[in-house]
Design an enzyme around this catalytic site. Structure first.
Site, PDB file in Angstrom:
ATOM      1  N   THR A   1      18.715 -45.873  28.773  1.00  0.00           N
ATOM      2  CA  THR A   1      17.400 -46.311  28.296  1.00  0.00           C
ATOM      3  C   THR A   1      17.478 -46.776  26.859  1.00  0.00           C
ATOM      4  O   THR A   1      18.170 -46.179  26.046  1.00  0.00           O
ATOM      5  CB  THR A   1      16.399 -45.142  28.372  1.00  0.00           C
ATOM      6  OG1 THR A   1      16.218 -44.772  29.729  1.00  0.00           O
ATOM      7  CG2 THR A   1      15.055 -45.524  27.780  1.00  0.00           C
ATOM      8  N   GLU A  88      28.032 -46.903  25.821  1.00  0.00           N
ATOM      9  CA  GLU A  88      28.830 -45.742  26.256  1.00  0.00           C
ATOM     10  C   GLU A  88      30.277 -46.138  26.515  1.00  0.00           C
ATOM     11  O   GLU A  88      30.553 -47.022  27.324  1.00  0.00           O
ATOM     12  CB  GLU A  88      28.205 -45.123  27.504  1.00  0.00           C
ATOM     13  CG  GLU A  88      26.942 -44.341  27.165  1.00  0.00           C
ATOM     14  CD  GLU A  88      26.147 -43.900  28.381  1.00  0.00           C
ATOM     15  OE1 GLU A  88      26.395 -44.424  29.472  1.00  0.00           O
ATOM     16  OE2 GLU A  88      25.256 -43.046  28.219  1.00  0.00           O
ATOM     17  N   ASN A 215      29.222 -41.032  32.402  1.00  0.00           N
ATOM     18  CA  ASN A 215      28.149 -41.064  33.397  1.00  0.00           C
ATOM     19  C   ASN A 215      28.453 -40.237  34.639  1.00  0.00           C
ATOM     20  O   ASN A 215      27.535 -39.899  35.393  1.00  0.00           O
ATOM     21  CB  ASN A 215      27.809 -42.508  33.758  1.00  0.00           C
ATOM     22  CG  ASN A 215      26.972 -43.132  32.655  1.00  0.00           C
ATOM     23  OD1 ASN A 215      25.805 -42.800  32.506  1.00  0.00           O
ATOM     24  ND2 ASN A 215      27.587 -43.977  31.845  1.00  0.00           N
ATOM     25  N   THR A 220      21.759 -35.793  37.046  1.00  0.00           N
ATOM     26  CA  THR A 220      20.335 -35.550  37.259  1.00  0.00           C
ATOM     27  C   THR A 220      20.170 -34.192  37.922  1.00  0.00           C
ATOM     28  O   THR A 220      20.868 -33.909  38.877  1.00  0.00           O
ATOM     29  CB  THR A 220      19.744 -36.654  38.170  1.00  0.00           C
ATOM     30  OG1 THR A 220      19.885 -37.890  37.508  1.00  0.00           O
ATOM     31  CG2 THR A 220      18.288 -36.386  38.450  1.00  0.00           C
TER      32      THR A 220
END
Lengths: 220, 213
Positions: A1, A88, A215, A220
């Site tokens: 984001t 990243e 990642n 999540t």
């Protein structure tokens, strides 16, 4: 984001300010890419207090509006580039400049297509001056141009001219990429697609193994 | 408060900012460089790990003309939906609250209610109308905001508001997630012969391919 907050003390009316902000966003944040994933949360909020004592800007075409627009563009581009620089796993910032397109919008679209290409990004990480991947990404941007007009330069090294690959010094070109990666510097990819006046830029970063690591662990 | 903000702004390095060349001059201050703005960033207990600041606030002393650009992703986070609606109905805003840690995206009606509750509580603390408060979230998608931690931290966040460069710096740190550096910049230039300032802060490192409108 990506999130952004912009503030100014210039005095500007709502309609003009909202248009100026969208123009600046299109020239900056909407021209960056790290991984091709559009977030659910991307937001830029821009607030104008009007406390500077400047005259009120009520027309986008006014000289004052042009002056403020250029400041807004500069601040947003500075921030946008720092996001791409901090991508990243990135070892370098990639700045793609496209010239010779029919319009700014067309040039910007080609630039972002190249900056978004996973193959171009991986080639930069691999320190591979891969003009073919750059040409391909420009070609599928959805903007028509003549292949015979395509020129590609990596830093100061011309890789392709008028659609023809050149016998460039591979060691020099690869060294340019390697040096940029070692000091987290900027790799410049310059593309010319014709004789139009449209100029556009986009910013991205190289694609490293660390991107997957980060990642794979950010769950999540 | 000054000490807190100073510590917060030094949590991670500052990003190199590649400003284009122009008639402007880079100045310190980020979002607080322009007249009328204050900012703060504190640790509010929202992050899963570590104690890096995770709650930021930017306020304006007067009704600020407000503009927004938002993701065009159909699956928009609760704060995005809230802000779009707020800016459709108001030309001005006075405060922007930002949390890091949880994105409050794909959290359904409950997530939207969380956003409203955060806005209402902050508006009450600042003596503003809720519609004058905007909100942004970033962090893990699918997770609701740690609301209790956020609400409990708001009085301290408000007390830390400052027009200093440290205030801006701490806010720039507090909005980061996987960022390795904080991003903040301000410029001073002339508009119609009058000195004006434009400042800003941003965050972003991954899931970056904005298409905002």
């Amino acid at each position: 984001t990506m999130l952004g907050i912009i503030t100014t003390d210039a005095l500007v009316n709502t309609d003009v300010w909202r248009k100026m902000v969208q123009i600046a966003v299109n020239r900056s944040f909407n021209q960056i890419t790290v991984d091709g994933d559009t977030s659910t949360n991307d937001t830029v909020i821009a607030l104008a207090s009007g406390l500077s004592g400047s005259t009120s800007i009520s027309s986008l075409a006014s000289y004052e509006a042009i002056e403020l627009q250029s400041c807004l563009d500069a601040v947003m581009q500075g921030l946008a580039k720092s996001i791409a620089w901090d991508g990243e796993g990135a070892t370098c910032l990639i700045e793609v400049t496209v010239t010779g397109a029919e319009s700014e919008v067309e040039a910007a679209k080609i630039a972002r297509s190249v900056a978004s290409s996973s193959l171009v990004k991986a080639a930069v990480y691999g320190r591979d001056p891969n003009w073919g991947r750059i040409a391909a990404a420009a070609g599928y941007a959805g903007i028509h141009f003549l292949q015979s007009k395509l020129c590609i330069r990596l830093g100061d090294v011309l890789l392709m001219d008028n659609g023809q690959p050149l016998a460039f010094d591979r060691a020099v070109a690869s060294g340019y990429l390697r040096k940029a990666g070692e000091i987290h510097d900027t790799v410049g990819i310059h593309i010319s697609v014709g004789e139009g006046s449209g100029i556009g830029r986009a910013w991205g970063c190289d694609l490293s193994y660390d991107y997957v690591k980060i990642n794979g662990e950010y769950t999540t | 408060a000054s000490s807190t903000l100073n510590e917060a702004s030094n949590c991670i390095p500052v990003a190199p900012i590649f400003l284009p060349e122009g008639p402007w001059k880079e100045i310190p201050g980020g979002v607080t460089a322009a007249k009328g703005f204050k900012a703060a960033g504190i640790y509010g207990g929202l992050r899963a790990t570590g104690e890096k600041p995770d709650l930021a606030l930017v306020t304006c002393d007067v009704d600020a003309i407000a503009a927004g650009a938002f993701t065009t992703n159909v699956v928009a986070a609760a704060p995005v939906i809230y802000c779009r609606h707020a800016l459709d109905n108001s030309e001005t805003a006075r405060a922007v609250l930002i949390n890091a840690g949880q994105a409050n995206a794909a959290t359904g009606d409950a997530g939207y209610q969380d956003a409203l509750e955060c806005v209402d509580t902050l508006a009450m603390l600042l003596n503003l109308k809720p519609k004058e408060v905007l909100i942004e979230s970033t962090g893990v998608i699918g997770q609701r905001i740690r609301k209790e931690a956020l609400l409990n931290s708001l009085p301290r966040l408000v007390n830390n508001l400052s027009s200093s460069a440290e205030g801006a710096g701490s806010a720039a740190v507090a909005i980061t997630t996987t960022d390795l550096v904080s991003k903040s910049v301000a410029v001073e230039s002339q508009v119609g012969g009058t000195k004006i300032r434009v400042g800003g802060m941003a965050k972003g490192s991954g899931m970056i391919h904005p298409n905002m409108a």
